[in-house]
Design an enzyme around this catalytic site. Structure first.
Site, PDB file in Angstrom:
ATOM      1  N   SER A 137      14.935 -27.553  16.838  1.00 38.77           N
ATOM      2  CA  SER A 137      15.657 -26.612  17.704  1.00 38.77           C
ATOM      3  C   SER A 137      15.810 -27.247  19.075  1.00 38.77           C
ATOM      4  O   SER A 137      14.974 -28.083  19.461  1.00 38.77           O
ATOM      5  CB  SER A 137      14.861 -25.320  17.842  1.00 38.77           C
ATOM      6  OG  SER A 137      15.468 -24.478  18.819  1.00 38.77           O
ATOM      7  N   TYR A 150       7.211 -19.484  19.348  1.00 42.88           N
ATOM      8  CA  TYR A 150       8.256 -20.204  18.598  1.00 42.88           C
ATOM      9  C   TYR A 150       8.451 -21.594  19.206  1.00 42.88           C
ATOM     10  O   TYR A 150       8.502 -22.599  18.486  1.00 42.88           O
ATOM     11  CB  TYR A 150       9.563 -19.407  18.626  1.00 42.88           C
ATOM     12  CG  TYR A 150      10.704 -20.091  17.905  1.00 42.88           C
ATOM     13  CD1 TYR A 150      10.675 -20.261  16.527  1.00 42.88           C
ATOM     14  CD2 TYR A 150      11.813 -20.577  18.611  1.00 42.88           C
ATOM     15  CE1 TYR A 150      11.725 -20.905  15.859  1.00 42.88           C
ATOM     16  CE2 TYR A 150      12.861 -21.203  17.961  1.00 42.88           C
ATOM     17  CZ  TYR A 150      12.818 -21.366  16.586  1.00 42.88           C
ATOM     18  OH  TYR A 150      13.850 -21.991  15.926  1.00 42.88           O
TER      19      TYR A 150
HETATM   20  O1  NJP Z   1      17.616 -18.970   9.612  1.00 42.05           O
HETATM   21  P1  NJP Z   1      17.723 -17.992   8.327  1.00 42.05           P
HETATM   22  P2  NJP Z   1      18.369 -20.345   9.976  1.00 42.05           P
HETATM   23  N1  NJP Z   1       8.981 -20.733   2.486  1.00 42.05           N
HETATM   24  O2  NJP Z   1      16.753 -16.901   8.631  1.00 42.05           O
HETATM   25  C1  NJP Z   1      13.539 -19.878   4.603  1.00 42.05           C
HETATM   26  C2  NJP Z   1      16.299 -23.435  13.029  1.00 42.05           C
HETATM   27  N2  NJP Z   1      17.101 -22.957  14.160  1.00 42.05           N
HETATM   28  O3  NJP Z   1      19.224 -20.823   8.891  1.00 42.05           O
HETATM   29  O4  NJP Z   1      12.032 -17.905   1.839  1.00 42.05           O
HETATM   30  C3  NJP Z   1      10.189 -21.159   2.124  1.00 42.05           C
HETATM   31  O5  NJP Z   1      19.127 -17.630   8.050  1.00 42.05           O
HETATM   32  C4  NJP Z   1      14.311 -18.617   4.250  1.00 42.05           C
HETATM   33  O6  NJP Z   1      14.231 -18.369   2.849  1.00 42.05           O
HETATM   34  P3  NJP Z   1      13.321 -17.229   2.157  1.00 42.05           P
HETATM   35  C5  NJP Z   1      15.205 -22.490  12.554  1.00 42.05           C
HETATM   36  O7  NJP Z   1      14.039 -22.603  13.357  1.00 42.05           O
HETATM   37  C6  NJP Z   1      17.898 -21.871  14.034  1.00 42.05           C
HETATM   38  O8  NJP Z   1      18.966 -20.165  11.323  1.00 42.05           O
HETATM   39  O9  NJP Z   1      14.114 -16.917   0.934  1.00 42.05           O
HETATM   40  N3  NJP Z   1      11.314 -20.881   2.800  1.00 42.05           N
HETATM   41  C7  NJP Z   1      15.724 -19.004   4.618  1.00 42.05           C
HETATM   42  O10 NJP Z   1      16.327 -19.709   3.559  1.00 42.05           O
HETATM   43  C8  NJP Z   1      14.974 -23.003  11.158  1.00 42.05           C
HETATM   44  O11 NJP Z   1      14.058 -24.055  11.150  1.00 42.05           O
HETATM   45  C9  NJP Z   1      18.640 -21.439  15.142  1.00 42.05           C
HETATM   46  O12 NJP Z   1      13.177 -16.108   3.135  1.00 42.05           O
HETATM   47  C10 NJP Z   1      11.194 -20.094   3.881  1.00 42.05           C
HETATM   48  C11 NJP Z   1      15.518 -19.955   5.796  1.00 42.05           C
HETATM   49  O13 NJP Z   1      14.126 -20.349   5.809  1.00 42.05           O
HETATM   50  C12 NJP Z   1      16.347 -23.502  10.733  1.00 42.05           C
HETATM   51  O14 NJP Z   1      17.136 -23.577  11.909  1.00 42.05           O
HETATM   52  C13 NJP Z   1      18.550 -22.112  16.344  1.00 42.05           C
HETATM   53  C14 NJP Z   1       9.951 -19.587   4.308  1.00 42.05           C
HETATM   54  C15 NJP Z   1      15.821 -19.276   7.120  1.00 42.05           C
HETATM   55  O15 NJP Z   1      17.174 -18.893   7.139  1.00 42.05           O
HETATM   56  C16 NJP Z   1      17.060 -22.627   9.716  1.00 42.05           C
HETATM   57  O16 NJP Z   1      17.108 -21.281  10.172  1.00 42.05           O
HETATM   58  C17 NJP Z   1      17.723 -23.199  16.440  1.00 42.05           C
HETATM   59  C18 NJP Z   1       8.813 -19.954   3.559  1.00 42.05           C
HETATM   60  N4  NJP Z   1       7.579 -19.501   3.905  1.00 42.05           N
HETATM   61  C19 NJP Z   1      17.004 -23.631  15.340  1.00 42.05           C
HETATM   62  N5  NJP Z   1      10.162 -18.811   5.401  1.00 42.05           N
HETATM   63  C20 NJP Z   1      19.538 -20.252  15.078  1.00 42.05           C
HETATM   64  N6  NJP Z   1      19.791 -19.673  13.908  1.00 42.05           N
HETATM   65  O17 NJP Z   1      20.051 -19.845  16.161  1.00 42.05           O
HETATM   66  C21 NJP Z   1      11.483 -18.844   5.642  1.00 42.05           C
HETATM   67  O18 NJP Z   1      17.633 -23.826  17.613  1.00 42.05           O
HETATM   68  N7  NJP Z   1      12.108 -19.612   4.742  1.00 42.05           N
END
Ligand code: NJP
Length: 235
Positions: A137, A150
């Site tokens: 990020s 975070y």
């Molecule tokens: O978020 P979201 P993003 N084990 O909530 C998975 C970074 N980022 O795409 O397990 C396995 O739509 C969850 O899957 P599920 C952010 O820090 C974002 O934006 O099925 N998987 C889902 O597929 C992150 O590192 C922004 O709930 C787990 C995914 O993670 C990355 O981008 C800005 C899990 C999250 O999808 C992707 O986030 C920035 C687990 N324990 C950085 N827990 C932004 N969106 O603005 C969660 O600077 N997941």
């Protein structure tokens, strides 16, 4: 250019948001994509479009991660690419964070990255090739109010990847870090696709294109770091 056809890529956090866009884009380039997240239904829907594998797993669970790596190697014989994207975040004054919110963010953002890298670094090193891309990020490079926990987790993830880069580079293994600004996803219980966020946020596919650009760099080139923001976001 490094052709992604038939490259085996594990993408974490693939059930929605950035990870889903990465899985779809890499599959479109001909990669064999292994999509990982906890939500089995979303992964089932995705796998119809990627023609790869979907392995439900919690990235913070060592047994789950070992299983993803073993299952991928059993099925495809090797791994070429790891995209550590799974992440969670919530934003509060420091004193309003419950201790288990600290655990949740560090478990997914830091331990999840640690476990996948731990199990795949020896595989990549032994093959003298492999590419790890971490989605951290822009807050791994700045601090802000309500971002104590975070931000700390993203600084930690960034430090892990930076040190790993130095460990594996002599073995021909690349580590690249992407620092996105705001992205229109489900992150922190957001609902993507509103008229407002369409103007103020990157789209998941914008980050996926950055992943593709990094992975397609020629063999002798490593893009260590790449930061991207929506034009409207001051940084
Ligand atoms: O978020 P979201 P993003 N084990 O909530 C998975 C970074 N980022 O795409 O397990 C396995 O739509 C969850 O899957 P599920 C952010 O820090 C974002 O934006 O099925 N998987 C889902 O597929 C992150 O590192 C922004 O709930 C787990 C995914 O993670 C990355 O981008 C800005 C899990 C999250 O999808 C992707 O986030 C920035 C687990 N324990 C950085 N827990 C932004 N969106 O603005 C969660 O600077 N997941």
């Amino acid at each position: 250019m490094n052709d992604l056809t038939d490259k085996v890529a594990i993408v974490t956090g693939a059930s929605r948001g950035i990870g889903r866009a990465v899985s779809l884009l890499l599959a479109m380039q001909g990669a064999k994509v292994v999509s990982v997240a906890r939500s089995a239904d979303e992964l089932d829907e995705l796998v119809h479009k990627t023609n790869g594998l979907a392995i439900p797993a919690d990235v913070s669970d060592e047994t789950d991660v070992q299983n993803v790596v073993d299952e991928t190697i059993r099925h495809y014989g090797q791994v070429d690419i790891l995209v550590c994207n799974a992440g969670v975040g919530s934003f509060n004054l420091l004193e309003n964070n419950a201790a288990d919110e600290w655990d949740r963010m560090f478990d997914v953002n830091v331990k999840g990255t640690f476990l996948f890298c731990k199990f795949l670094a020896p595989h990549f090193k032994s093959r003298k090739s492999g590419h790890i891309v971490g989605i951290t990020s822009d807050v791994a490079r700045r601090t802000f109010e309500h971002g104590t926990v975070y931000g700390a987790s993203k600084f930690a993830q960034d430090a892990l990847l930076g040190s790993l880069r130095k460990e594996v580079r002599p073995h021909g293994v690349k580590v690249s870090t992407i620092y996105p600004g705001l992205v229109d996803t489900y992150f922190n219980e957001s609902k993507p696709g509103s008229p407002d966020t369409e103007k103020t946020h990157l789209k998941p596919v914008d980050v996926a294109q950055a992943v593709r650009y990094i992975l397609e760099a020629p063999a002798h080139v490593v893009i260590d770091e790449l930061m991207l923001h929506p034009l409207t976001q001051e940084w």
